[in-house]
Design an enzyme around this catalytic site. Structure first.
Site, short mmCIF file in Angstrom:
data_model
loop_
_atom_site.label_atom_id
_atom_site.label_comp_id
_atom_site.label_asym_id
_atom_site.label_seq_id
_atom_site.Cartn_x
_atom_site.Cartn_y
_atom_site.Cartn_z
N GLU A 141 10.28 56.36 49.92
CA GLU A 141 10.34 57.67 49.26
C GLU A 141 10.82 58.76 50.20
OE1 GLU A 141 6.73 59.92 48.59
OE2 GLU A 141 7.43 60.42 46.57
N GLN A 202 8.16 59.78 40.26
CA GLN A 202 7.04 60.72 40.25
C GLN A 202 7.53 62.09 39.82
OE1 GLN A 202 5.79 59.96 44.35
NE2 GLN A 202 3.90 59.00 43.62
N GLU A 238 2.26 63.19 40.08
CA GLU A 238 1.79 63.55 41.41
C GLU A 238 1.82 65.07 41.58
OE1 GLU A 238 4.07 62.19 44.82
OE2 GLU A 238 2.24 61.52 45.75
O1 LIG Z 1 4.25 62.96 49.25
C1 LIG Z 1 4.58 62.32 48.25
O2 LIG Z 1 5.29 62.74 47.30
C2 LIG Z 1 4.14 60.92 48.11
O3 LIG Z 1 4.34 60.35 47.04
C3 LIG Z 1 3.48 60.19 49.27
O4 LIG Z 1 3.15 58.90 48.85
C4 LIG Z 1 2.24 60.83 49.81
O5 LIG Z 1 2.48 61.89 50.59
MG LIG Z 2 5.71 61.37 45.81
#
Ligand SMILES: O=C(O)C(=O)[C@H](O)CO
Ligand SMILES: [Mg+2]
Length: 258
Positions: A141, A202, A238
């Site tokens: 990511e 996300q 998230e």
């Molecule tokens: O920071 C993010 O967006 C995440 O998804 C990581 O897994 C955690 O910091």
């Molecule tokens: Mg993330």
């Protein structure tokens, strides 16, 4: 219709961690994700997932010493043996929870440092090959530098190139739309181009990282685009609720399990 996963690290903070599984199911979620499960016994998490008929969408491999400021160790020289042990620990939780994808955090390092880049490539290849033995995907990511200054993987192009270069079928992108918008913008075209290598998505509002129901991104349009692209994975929520978790779930009502 996207399948949303409540992020139990950022949402449902009104409850103790294990009770968040029950609260998320009660609110209509069918899946959950969180950063790290490691402070709870794997069997306790498995019991909450089963009790609430929840799917475990994602969690992260151990990140090093988070309280001391570490944000992953994959790009840090001299940490490879620790990383191998972390992979085994994560696999124990994966076996208990049934999760099919894990996110490997890179750490705080200079992406132009050849030693860090070599460490990262070696760690990613090792972790992906080990996870492949268990039928799991490894996710990378890109994270924006405002939220995580000095984070090694801070560019979607770098992630895309490494995934293509290693050519491992289970090595995929964790496409956090919040980070994409801050780092590069051009979210829709990136979703279209990177969907073949995307293993998880996300969401959060930009710039506040709150509910996906306002500010600069048009999430109803992006949810429809994700459907149009045939994405069959999870969409992790998230975000930090702007008020209470439940008060902020109006956006989710059309998607909630009845
Ligand atoms: O920071 C993010 O967006 C995440 O998804 C990581 O897994 C955690 O910091
Ligand atoms: Mg993330």
């Amino acid at each position: 219709m996207p399948v949303f996963a409540a992020n139990l690290t950022m949402m449902f903070n009104e409850w103790p961690f294990l009770d968040r599984f029950d609260a998320a199911a009660e609110a209509g979620f069918t899946a959950v994700e969180y950063l790290f499960p490691y402070e709870a016994p794997p069997e306790a998490i498995a019991e909450r997932l089963a009790r609430n008929k929840l799917e475990q969408a994602l969690f992260n491999l151990p990140p090093g010493d988070w309280a001391a400021g570490e944000r992953g160790i994959a790009a840090l020289p001299g940490r490879f043996e620790e990383l191998k042990a972390d992979v085994e620990r994560a696999l124990d939780y994966a076996a208990a929870t049934g999760v099919k994808r894990l996110h490997l955090m890179a750490g705080l390092a200079d992406p132009s440092d050849p030693e860090a880049a070599d460490c990262y490539r070696r760690a990613v290849a090792y972790a992906a090959e080990r996870l492949a033995e268990k039928g799991l995907d490894l996710l990378l990511e890109p994270i924006n530098g405002r939220n995580m200054p000095s984070y090694f993987l801070n560019d979607f192009g770098a992630a895309e190139r490494l995934i293509a270069d290693l050519g491992l079928a289970n090595l995929k992108l964790q496409f956090d739309i919040y980070h994409r918008q801050i780092i590069h913008g051009d979210v829709t075209m990136a979703l279209r181009r990177l969907m073949p290598v995307t293993g998880h998505i996300q969401i959060a509002s930009v710039p506040s990282r709150q509910e996906p129901d306002g500010e600069e991104l048009n999430y109803p349009y992006l949810f429809a685009e994700i459907d149009r692209l045939g994405y069959a994975g999870f969409v992790g929520c998230e975000y930090s609720p702007s008020r209470g978790t439940l008060e902020g779930l109006a956006w989710f009502k059309p998607f909630a399990r009845s």
